[in-house]
Motif scaffolding. Structure first.
Motif, PDB file in Angstrom:
ATOM      1  N   LEU A  54       0.852  -1.187   0.000  1.00 14.79           N
ATOM      2  CA  LEU A  54       0.000   0.000   0.000  1.00 14.79           C
ATOM      3  C   LEU A  54       0.888   1.237   0.000  1.00 14.79           C
ATOM      4  O   LEU A  54       1.649   1.465   0.948  1.00 14.79           O
ATOM      5  CB  LEU A  54      -0.921   0.000   1.220  1.00 14.79           C
ATOM      6  CG  LEU A  54      -1.760   1.267   1.421  1.00 14.79           C
ATOM      7  CD1 LEU A  54      -2.656   1.530   0.220  1.00 14.79           C
ATOM      8  CD2 LEU A  54      -2.581   1.161   2.700  1.00 14.79           C
ATOM      9  N   VAL A  55       0.787   2.023  -1.065  1.00 14.18           N
ATOM     10  CA  VAL A  55       1.550   3.259  -1.210  1.00 14.18           C
ATOM     11  C   VAL A  55       0.566   4.418  -1.111  1.00 14.18           C
ATOM     12  O   VAL A  55      -0.367   4.513  -1.915  1.00 14.18           O
ATOM     13  CB  VAL A  55       2.288   3.309  -2.564  1.00 14.18           C
ATOM     14  CG1 VAL A  55       3.113   4.590  -2.673  1.00 14.18           C
ATOM     15  CG2 VAL A  55       3.161   2.071  -2.755  1.00 14.18           C
ATOM     16  N   VAL A  56       0.750   5.283  -0.139  1.00  9.14           N
ATOM     17  CA  VAL A  56      -0.146   6.427   0.022  1.00  9.14           C
ATOM     18  C   VAL A  56       0.534   7.680  -0.520  1.00  9.14           C
ATOM     19  O   VAL A  56       1.726   7.892  -0.299  1.00  9.14           O
ATOM     20  CB  VAL A  56      -0.566   6.621   1.490  1.00  9.14           C
ATOM     21  CG1 VAL A  56      -1.399   5.434   1.962  1.00  9.14           C
ATOM     22  CG2 VAL A  56       0.624   6.817   2.408  1.00  9.14           C
ATOM     23  N   GLN A  57      -0.237   8.470  -1.261  1.00 11.80           N
ATOM     24  CA  GLN A  57       0.310   9.652  -1.917  1.00 11.80           C
ATOM     25  C   GLN A  57       0.067  10.898  -1.066  1.00 11.80           C
ATOM     26  O   GLN A  57      -1.045  11.181  -0.651  1.00 11.80           O
ATOM     27  CB  GLN A  57      -0.318   9.839  -3.299  1.00 11.80           C
ATOM     28  CG  GLN A  57       0.064   8.750  -4.267  1.00 11.80           C
ATOM     29  CD  GLN A  57      -0.394   9.023  -5.684  1.00 11.80           C
ATOM     30  OE1 GLN A  57      -0.510   8.092  -6.482  1.00 11.80           O
ATOM     31  NE2 GLN A  57      -0.676  10.280  -6.026  1.00 11.80           N
ATOM     32  N   VAL A  58       1.141  11.645  -0.851  1.00 13.90           N
ATOM     33  CA  VAL A  58       1.105  12.905  -0.108  1.00 13.90           C
ATOM     34  C   VAL A  58       1.055  14.038  -1.118  1.00 13.90           C
ATOM     35  O   VAL A  58       1.967  14.188  -1.938  1.00 13.90           O
ATOM     36  CB  VAL A  58       2.335  13.023   0.807  1.00 13.90           C
ATOM     37  CG1 VAL A  58       2.479  14.422   1.359  1.00 13.90           C
ATOM     38  CG2 VAL A  58       2.252  12.001   1.923  1.00 13.90           C
ATOM     39  N   GLU A  59      -0.029  14.836  -1.063  1.00  8.91           N
ATOM     40  CA  GLU A  59      -0.253  15.807  -2.133  1.00  8.91           C
ATOM     41  C   GLU A  59      -0.633  17.193  -1.611  1.00  8.91           C
ATOM     42  O   GLU A  59      -1.156  18.011  -2.362  1.00  8.91           O
ATOM     43  CB  GLU A  59      -1.362  15.288  -3.061  1.00  8.91           C
ATOM     44  CG  GLU A  59      -1.022  13.947  -3.677  1.00  8.91           C
ATOM     45  CD  GLU A  59      -2.120  13.372  -4.556  1.00  8.91           C
ATOM     46  OE1 GLU A  59      -1.821  13.068  -5.715  1.00  8.91           O
ATOM     47  OE2 GLU A  59      -3.267  13.233  -4.067  1.00  8.91           O
ATOM     48  N   SER A  60      -0.376  17.467  -0.337  1.00 15.79           N
ATOM     49  CA  SER A  60      -0.686  18.788   0.215  1.00 15.79           C
ATOM     50  C   SER A  60       0.374  19.155   1.241  1.00 15.79           C
ATOM     51  O   SER A  60       1.083  18.284   1.777  1.00 15.79           O
ATOM     52  CB  SER A  60      -2.065  18.790   0.878  1.00 15.79           C
ATOM     53  OG  SER A  60      -2.059  17.988   2.055  1.00 15.79           O
ATOM     54  N   ALA A  61       0.464  20.461   1.529  1.00 13.90           N
ATOM     55  CA  ALA A  61       1.439  20.923   2.512  1.00 13.90           C
ATOM     56  C   ALA A  61       1.145  20.323   3.883  1.00 13.90           C
ATOM     57  O   ALA A  61       2.065  19.954   4.618  1.00 13.90           O
ATOM     58  CB  ALA A  61       1.418  22.452   2.582  1.00 13.90           C
TER      59      ALA A  61
ATOM     60  N   ASP B 229       2.867   0.709   3.474  1.00 10.33           N
ATOM     61  CA  ASP B 229       4.199   0.223   3.116  1.00 10.33           C
ATOM     62  C   ASP B 229       5.135   1.318   2.628  1.00 10.33           C
ATOM     63  O   ASP B 229       6.353   1.182   2.734  1.00 10.33           O
ATOM     64  CB  ASP B 229       4.089  -0.845   2.024  1.00 10.33           C
ATOM     65  CG  ASP B 229       3.405  -2.107   2.531  1.00 10.33           C
ATOM     66  OD1 ASP B 229       3.992  -2.787   3.378  1.00 10.33           O
ATOM     67  OD2 ASP B 229       2.278  -2.380   2.101  1.00 10.33           O
ATOM     68  N   ALA B 230       4.583   2.387   2.061  1.00  9.91           N
ATOM     69  CA  ALA B 230       5.430   3.439   1.516  1.00  9.91           C
ATOM     70  C   ALA B 230       4.616   4.714   1.375  1.00  9.91           C
ATOM     71  O   ALA B 230       3.382   4.686   1.274  1.00  9.91           O
ATOM     72  CB  ALA B 230       6.011   3.032   0.156  1.00  9.91           C
ATOM     73  N   VAL B 231       5.338   5.832   1.348  1.00 11.72           N
ATOM     74  CA  VAL B 231       4.737   7.142   1.122  1.00 11.72           C
ATOM     75  C   VAL B 231       5.317   7.704  -0.175  1.00 11.72           C
ATOM     76  O   VAL B 231       6.522   7.586  -0.426  1.00 11.72           O
ATOM     77  CB  VAL B 231       5.011   8.097   2.294  1.00 11.72           C
ATOM     78  CG1 VAL B 231       4.463   9.486   1.998  1.00 11.72           C
ATOM     79  CG2 VAL B 231       4.400   7.557   3.584  1.00 11.72           C
ATOM     80  N   PHE B 232       4.439   8.289  -0.984  1.00 13.15           N
ATOM     81  CA  PHE B 232       4.848   8.818  -2.287  1.00 13.15           C
ATOM     82  C   PHE B 232       4.550  10.309  -2.320  1.00 13.15           C
ATOM     83  O   PHE B 232       3.393  10.727  -2.179  1.00 13.15           O
ATOM     84  CB  PHE B 232       4.074   8.102  -3.398  1.00 13.15           C
ATOM     85  CG  PHE B 232       4.469   8.484  -4.801  1.00 13.15           C
ATOM     86  CD1 PHE B 232       5.546   7.879  -5.426  1.00 13.15           C
ATOM     87  CD2 PHE B 232       3.756   9.449  -5.498  1.00 13.15           C
ATOM     88  CE1 PHE B 232       5.909   8.219  -6.711  1.00 13.15           C
ATOM     89  CE2 PHE B 232       4.105   9.802  -6.786  1.00 13.15           C
ATOM     90  CZ  PHE B 232       5.191   9.183  -7.403  1.00 13.15           C
TER      91      PHE B 232
END
Length: 243
Positions: free
Chosen positions: A138-145, A161-164
């Motif tokens: 599971l890769v979660v996407q970080v898209e804000s400040a 499992d990972a941060v993108f």
């Protein structure tokens, strides 16, 4: 959470053409991300791409459009090795992504061995559940400040499992000058390193620098961009004579 090394170099697949997957495998990529958030790709084509990627030695991920059961169940049953989930802004959103991705007791994903992930019914149910909880990434996407500031909390949610880090959406949604955003990203990178969180992002000609800064995996571009750039280079080369 899986402890296996993350495949390092990948590409978005946005064209509804399975041949894109085969071409990326021949180019030497380690993984592909079938993009259901921004690409016009249907369920049947997604399943074919997953199977083709596996046959070509690529790790097949799918970027889902959301976290409904329909968003995540179909690609996982089709054998996706993991999901990229967009717009995860805090630990609560990360926990929701875990809930829809993992089987009970870790989450609430529905179980069926009838698809590719269950070897078309040949897998024992207990093995299917174990694989889904221990091996699917599971890769979660970080898209804000705000998400950047919560990177450690997001990355340490059990089942993530990972941060993108998605620089495009950060640039649009951050509301910060370029140098301010760069400082936030650098601080987030340090927090991930301190907490041993697997970290990825997109690369645009700066892949060696990003890997040197501690990124574990990179998406180097999209099949659409590679086609456009390659086509443009051919046209420019053919028309350069006589200029």
């Amino acid at each position: 959470m899986t402890t296996r090394p993350f495949p390092r170099l990948g590409a978005w697949v946005k064209l509804p053409a399975p041949e894109s997957v085969e071409l990326l495998a021949l180019a030497g990529f380690d993984f592909v991300v079938v993009d259901l958030e921004h690409g016009a790709i249907d369920t049947r084509t997604t399943s074919t791409m997953i199977a083709l990627a596996r046959g070509c030695g690529l790790t097949p991920f799918v970027r889902v459009a959301g976290t409904t059961a329909r968003d995540v169940q179909v690609p996982l049953d089709a054998g996706a090795a993991g999901l990229f989930v967009p717009q995860v802004d805090n630990a609560a959103a990360a926990r929701e992504a875990v809930r829809v991705t993992r089987f009970p007791p870790l989450g609430r994903r529905g179980a069926s061995t009838s698809g590719r992930a269950g070897r078309w019914g040949l897998a024992e149910l207990a093995d299917h559940v174990r694989s889904g909880n221990d091996e699917v990434r599971l890769v979660v996407q970080v898209e804000s400040a705000g998400a950047l500031s919560s990177m450690a909390e997001i990355g340490e949610v059990p089942g993530v499992d990972a941060v993108f880090i998605d620089p495009t959406d950060l640039a649009v949604s951050g509301g910060l000058p370029e140098n301010g955003l760069a400082e936030l990203v650098a601080a987030a990178e340090r927090r991930c390193a301190d907490h041993h969180i697997t970290l990825g992002t997109t690369a645009s000609g700066d892949a060696p620098d990003l890997l040197g800064r501690g990124y574990d995996f990179l998406v180097l571009g999209a099949d659409t961009t590679m086609l456009r750039q390659g086509a443009r280079a051919l046209v420019d080369g053919a028309t350069a004579v006589g200029r």
